[in-house]
Design a protein around this motif. Structure first.
Motif, short mmCIF file in Angstrom:
data_model
loop_
_atom_site.label_atom_id
_atom_site.label_comp_id
_atom_site.label_asym_id
_atom_site.label_seq_id
_atom_site.Cartn_x
_atom_site.Cartn_y
_atom_site.Cartn_z
N UNK A 1 3.40 2.40 -0.34
CA UNK A 1 4.92 2.08 -1.25
C UNK A 1 4.47 2.68 -2.39
N UNK A 2 5.26 3.49 -3.50
CA UNK A 2 4.91 3.61 -4.65
C UNK A 2 6.76 3.87 -5.84
N UNK A 3 5.95 4.02 -6.91
CA UNK A 3 7.35 3.72 -7.69
C UNK A 3 8.05 2.79 -7.85
N UNK A 4 9.37 2.73 -8.37
CA UNK A 4 9.92 1.63 -8.05
C UNK A 4 10.31 0.95 -6.83
N UNK B 1 0.62 -1.27 -0.32
CA UNK B 1 0.24 -0.30 0.10
C UNK B 1 0.21 1.77 0.06
N UNK C 1 6.64 -5.72 -4.76
CA UNK C 1 6.19 -6.95 -5.44
C UNK C 1 6.75 -8.19 -5.74
N UNK D 1 7.47 -0.20 -4.83
CA UNK D 1 6.82 -0.69 -5.21
C UNK D 1 6.66 -1.90 -5.86
N UNK D 2 7.24 -0.94 -7.28
CA UNK D 2 7.63 -2.25 -7.86
C UNK D 2 8.20 -3.22 -7.29
#
Lengths: 235, 539
Positions: free
Chosen positions: B306-309, B304, B315, B311-312
C-alpha cells in the motif's frame, strides 16, 4: 527568490496583534525572528502557513520578477510543540510523507538514506512516534522539509528544548540547507539568534523591523536589542 | 461567621459571573457582540453575581423537585397506574424508595464534609481562609439550604399521593437531621481511621447499587414494606432529631478541620477537577494503545503493497483494532441476547411472541433510530480525530482538497463495511424470528427488509463521517463544540421519530431509504470535495 509580506494584519478579540507587517525575506539567508512572549511570532507564522486567516494583507513569493501568492504547499512549518501522529512509527510516517509528495520530490534517496541525513538511530526508526522524545519528533519534522524542499521554511521556537548535541546537528543541517530556501525561525533567546542567523528581525508592537547586520556581532548587541524591545513598549 | 459567609458568597458569585460571561461569549451570534473587556466591568459583574445567586437558589429548589419527581414520584405513579395500586400503597412505595435512596444511599455517597471540591481548595489553600471557619460556615449554609429547598418538593409530592402536609414537613426535618448524622459519621470515621469514605469508589458504587436495587426492585410488583406509621411516630422522630442534634454539636466542635481539608485537596486529585477527569477519560476512551502495536509488529508485510492514504488508513485501522472490534462485539452480543430473549419468549408464551413478531413487521421505521445507534461511525470519527487528524491536519498537504477526498473515500468504505457486520446480524436475527412466527413472511418481504436495513446502515455510515468532515465538531478535548453539529444531528434523529409515526408501506419505505442513502453518499462526496478544505480543520 523572495518572500514578500504585504501589510499583514490580525486581531484577536479586538486586540490587534499584527499591525501591518511589511517585509521582504531573501533566499539563502537564515532569519531570526525575535520578539517577547506574546509579541505575535506564532500568530505571524500561523497566518503565513494558512493555519489561521489573516484579517488583511498577503504573502507573496517572487521568482524571477514574477510574484505569486504563497501557497500552503510551499511552506515547511516546524511547530514549537512537534505534532506527529502517535500511532505511526517514524519510518511509516516518513514513507507516508514521501508517498504523498511523490510528484514533488527528487526520487534519488531511499527512506533509510533520509534517516541517515538527520542521524536518526536505526532502532528508533521502527518505534511508535508516541514514545519519541521532543528532539526526535523535531528531527522528523525537519526531515519532512528535507524531503519535500519547500521554498519557505518556518521554525517556531526550535532548538530551545534540544540537548546540545542535537541542537548542534540541527544547526549544521539548517546551514547546509539555506542556499535553496528562505528560512525564518522565531525565538526569544538572543544568543541562539545571534549564533545561527544571518539577519535579525524584531517583531514588536505588531510591526517588523530589521536589525542592521553589523549590530549582530558587535559587543553591544544585547544591550541594543533589549533597548529596542523596551523602547517600543512605551511608544 | 457572617463575615466569612459574605466573603465566600462574594467570591462564588464573582466566579459564577465570570463563568456566565464566558458561556455567553461562546454563543453563536450574541457572543460576538460582547468584547473581552467585559470581564473588567466590576459593576456589571456585581449585578451578574446577584443574578447568579438567584439562579443558584432557584436551581436548588428545581433540582429537589426534579430529583423527587423523576427518581421517585413518577416511577411510583407509572407502576401504580399500570397495576392499579391504591393511593395509600403508592405513598407507602414513595416513602420506601425515599428511605432507600435519600436516607441510605445518599447518606453514604453524597456526604459533603470530606468531599474533594475546587471550592475548598480555592478558599482554604489559595485564599488561606482557616479551615475551621470555612467548614463550619459552608456546612451550616448547606444544612439550612438543604432543609429549606427540600420542603416545597416534599410537600407537593407528598400531598399528590394523598399524605397530610405535616408529613412532608416532618419528613424533610427527619432527612436533614439524618443526613447531618451521616456527615458526622463520615467525619468520625476519618478522624478515627483516617479514611475518606466518599473516595472509596467501590464502596460508593456498592451503596448506590444496593440502595437503588432495594428501591426499584420491590416497586415492580408494587411490594411495600414501609408504612407511614413506622416513620411518623414520636420515638422515631425524637430519636432522629436527638441523633442529628448531637451530630451537629460534634461537627461544630470538631477541632482538626485542617487535616480533613488537606486530605481531600491534593492538587493532583482528579476528583477536584471534574473537567480534567472527564477530558482524560474521553481521550483515553479512543487513544492508541501500545500493546496493539507490539502484537501486530510481526506481520508488517500486510502494509507492504500500500501507499499514501491507503497505507495510512491500513495502519490506522489495524492499530486501533480493539477500538473497532469491541463496539462491534458489543453490538453483536446485544443483538444475540435480544434474539435469544425472543426465542425464549417463543418457548414460554406463544401469544407474547406473536405480538412481538407482529410488531417487528409493522415497526420498520423504528430501525431508523436503531441503526443510528448501531453505527460505530461516531466513535470511530472521534478516534480518527484524536489519534490521526489532530496532528496531521497541521500539515498543509493533508488539508488539500484531493487529499481530503481520497482519505474520505477510503474511510467511508471502511466504516461502511464495518457497519455491515451488525446490520447483517440484525437482518439474520429478525428474518429467523419471522420465519419461526405465525406471520406470513415470504422471500420478497425478507429481501425488502434486508435491503432497508443495509441501506440504513450505509446511510448512517455516510452520515457520521460526513458530519465529522463538514462540521469537525471536536476540539482537542473531544467535547462536541460546534452547535450546528448537534442541531443537524438532532434534525436527522427528529426525522427518524417522525418517520416512526407513519405506518408506511414497507416497499415504499425501502425505496425511500435506498434513495436517500445513495443521494446522501453522492452529495457527501461532492460537498466534502467542495467545502472540507475550509471546514475540516483543528479548531
Amino acid at each position: 527568490m523572495e518572500l514578500i509580506l504585504d501589510n499583514i494584519r490580525k486581531s484577536f478579540d479586538g486586540r490587534e496583534v499584527l499591525k501591518g507587517i511589511d517585509f521582504t525575506f531573501e533566499q539563502g539567508k537564515i532569519y531570526g525572528l525575535l520578539g517577547r512572549n506574546g509579541a505575535g511570532k506564532t500568530s505571524l507564522f500561523n497566518c503565513l502557513s494558512g493555519e489561521i486567516q489573516m484579517d488583511s494583507g498577503g504573502a507573496f513569493l517572487r521568482r524571477d520578477e514574477v510574484s505569486l501568492p504563497l501557497l500552503e504547499e510551499e511552506i515547511g512549518y516546524v511547530f514549537s510543540l512537534p505534532i506527529l501522529p502517535d500511532f505511526l512509527t517514524g519510518y511509516e510516517f516518513v514513507k507516508f510523507y514521501m508517498d504523498i509528495n511523490k510528484g514533488k520530490i527528487q526520487a534519488d534517496r531511499t527512506i533509510e538514506e533520509y534517516f541517515d541525513i538527520i542521524r536518526f538511530e536505526e532502532a528508533d526508526r521502527h518505534r511508535l512516534i508516541k514514545g519519541y522524545s521532543h528532539g526526535m519528533k523535531n528531527k522528523i519534522q525537519m526531515l519532512c522539509f528535507i524531503i519535500s524542499r519547500p521554498p519557505l521554511i518556518l521554525l517556531d521556537e526550535p532548538l530551545t528544548s534540544f540537548d546540545v548535541v542535537v541542537a548542534l546537528e540541527i544547526k549544521k543541517l539548517l546551514r547546509e540547507m539555506k542556499q535553496d530556501h528562505i528560512i525564518i525561525f522565531s525565538t526569544h533567546i538572543l544568543q541562539l539568534a545571534a549564533d545561527l542567523c544571518d539577519e535579525l528581525v524584531i517583531l514588536n508592537n505588531g510591526t517588523l523591523r530589521e536589525i542592521p547586520a553589523e549590530t549582530l556581532h558587535s559587543p553591544e548587541f544585547e544591550e541594543q536589542i533589549i533597548a529596542l524591545l523596551k523602547d517600543e513598549d512605551h511608544d | 461567621m457572617i463575615r466569612t459567609l459574605k466573603a465566600i458568597l462574594e467570591v462564588r458569585g464573582m466566579s459564577g459571573a465570570n463563568r456566565l460571561m464566558f458561556y455567553i461569549r461562546k454563543l453563536p451570534v450574541l457572543g460576538k457582540l460582547i468584547p473581552a473587556s467585559v470581564y473588567s466591568e466590576t459593576t456589571l459583574k456585581r449585578t451578574l453575581s446577584v443574578i447568579v445567586h438567584i439562579l443558584k437558589v432557584l436551581m436548588a429548589f428545581v433540582t429537589k423537585f426534579a430529583y423527587l419527581g423523576i427518581m421517585i414520584y413518577l416511577p411510583v405513579k407509572f407502576i401504580g397506574n399500570d397495576i392499579s395500586l391504591s393511593l395509600s400503597v403508592q405513598y407507602q412505595l414513595y416513602l420506601q424508595m425515599l428511605l432507600c435512596i435519600s436516607f441510605l444511599t445518599a447518606g453514604v455517597s453524597s456526604a459533603v464534609i470530606l468531599e474533594p471540591k475546587r471550592d475548598k481548595y480555592i478558599f482554604v489553600k489559595l485564599m488561606r481562609l482557616p479551615a475551621e471557619r470555612y467548614m463550619r460556615t459552608t456546612l451550616t449554609l448547606r444544612g439550612i439550604s438543604f432543609l429549606v429547598t427540600f420542603i416545597p418538593a416534599m410537600l407537593v409530592f407528598g400531598s399528590l399521593l394523598g399524605a397530610p402536609l405535616w408529613h412532608g414537613a416532618v419528613l424533610t426535618l427527619l432527612l436533614t437531621f439524618w443526613r447531618t448524622a451521616c456527615e458526622a459519621l463520615h467525619l468520625w470515621v476519618f478522624d478515627r481511621y483516617g479514611m475518606v469514605i466518599v473516595k472509596k469508589t467501590s464502596w460508593i458504587w456498592t451503596a448506590i447499587g444496593a440502595g437503588y436495587l432495594l428501591a426499584y426492585l420491590p416497586l415492580l410488583p408494587g411490594y411495600a414494606v414501609v408504612e407511614s406509621g413506622m416513620l411518623f411516630n414520636l420515638p422515631v422522630v425524637l430519636g432522629v432529631l436527638v441523633l442529628g442534634t448531637l451530630s451537629a454539636v460534634y461537627i461544630a466542635r470538631y477541632k482538626d478541620y485542617t487535616n480533613a481539608v488537606d486530605a481531600v485537596t491534593k492538587i493532583d486529585d482528579p476528583l477536584l477537577d471534574m473537567g480534567r477527569m472527564m477530558k482524560e477519560a474521553r481521550v483515553k476512551d479512543v487513544a492508541t494503545q501500545d500493546q496493539h502495536y507490539s502484537a501486530e509488529q510481526q506481520n508488517q508485510e500486510k502494509f507492504e503493497g500500500k501507499s499514501g492514504y491507503a497505507y495510512l488508513n491500513a495502519i490506522f485501522f489495524s492499530r486501533h483494532r480493539r477500538l473497532i472490534t469491541s463496539p462491534i462485539q458489543r453490538r453483536l452480543v446485544i443483538i444475540g441476547s435480544l434474539f435469544a430473549a425472543a426465542l425464549l419468549t417463543m418457548l414460554l408464551s406463544q401469544s407474547a411472541f406473536t405480538k412481538l413478531t407482529h410488531y417487528l413487521i409493522t415497526a420498520l421505521p423504528t430501525f431508523l433510530i436503531i441503526m443510528n445507534y448501531t453505527s460505530i461511525g461516531e466513535r470511530l470519527c472521534k478516534a480518527m480525530f484524536y489519534n490521526c487528524d489532530l496532528s496531521l491536519l497541521r500539515y498543509g498537504f493533508y488539508r488539500e482538497q484531493s487529499a481530503i477526498l481520497s482519505n474520505f473515500r477510503i474511510r467511508l468504505l471502511r466504516i461502511s463495511l464495518l457497519n455491515l457486520i451488525p446490520a447483517a446480524a440484525i437482518c439474520l436475527a429478525v428474518n429467523l424470528l419471522l420465519v419461526l412466527s405465525a406471520e406470513s413472511w415470504g422471500a420478497g418481504d425478507a429481501v425488502l427488509f434486508c435491503v432497508t436495513i443495509v441501506a440504513l446502515s450505509l446511510f448512517f455510515s455516510v452520515h457520521h463521517l460526513f458530519m465529522y468532515y463538514i462540521f469537525q465538531p471536536y476540539s482537542t478535548e473531544l467535547n462536541v463544540k460546534n452547535p450546528f453539529f448537534t442541531i443537524v444531528n438532532s434534525v436527522v434523529l427528529g426525522v427518524g421519530f417522525i418517520a416512526m409515526q407513519f405506518k408506511s408501506e414497507p416497499g415504499m419505505f425501502a425505496v425511500i431509504v435506498v434513495l436517500s442513502a445513495v443521494v446522501y453518499m453522492l452529495a457527501a462526496l461532492i460537498m466534502v470535495y467542495r467545502f472540507s478544505g475550509r471546514t475540516f480543520r483543528v479548531k
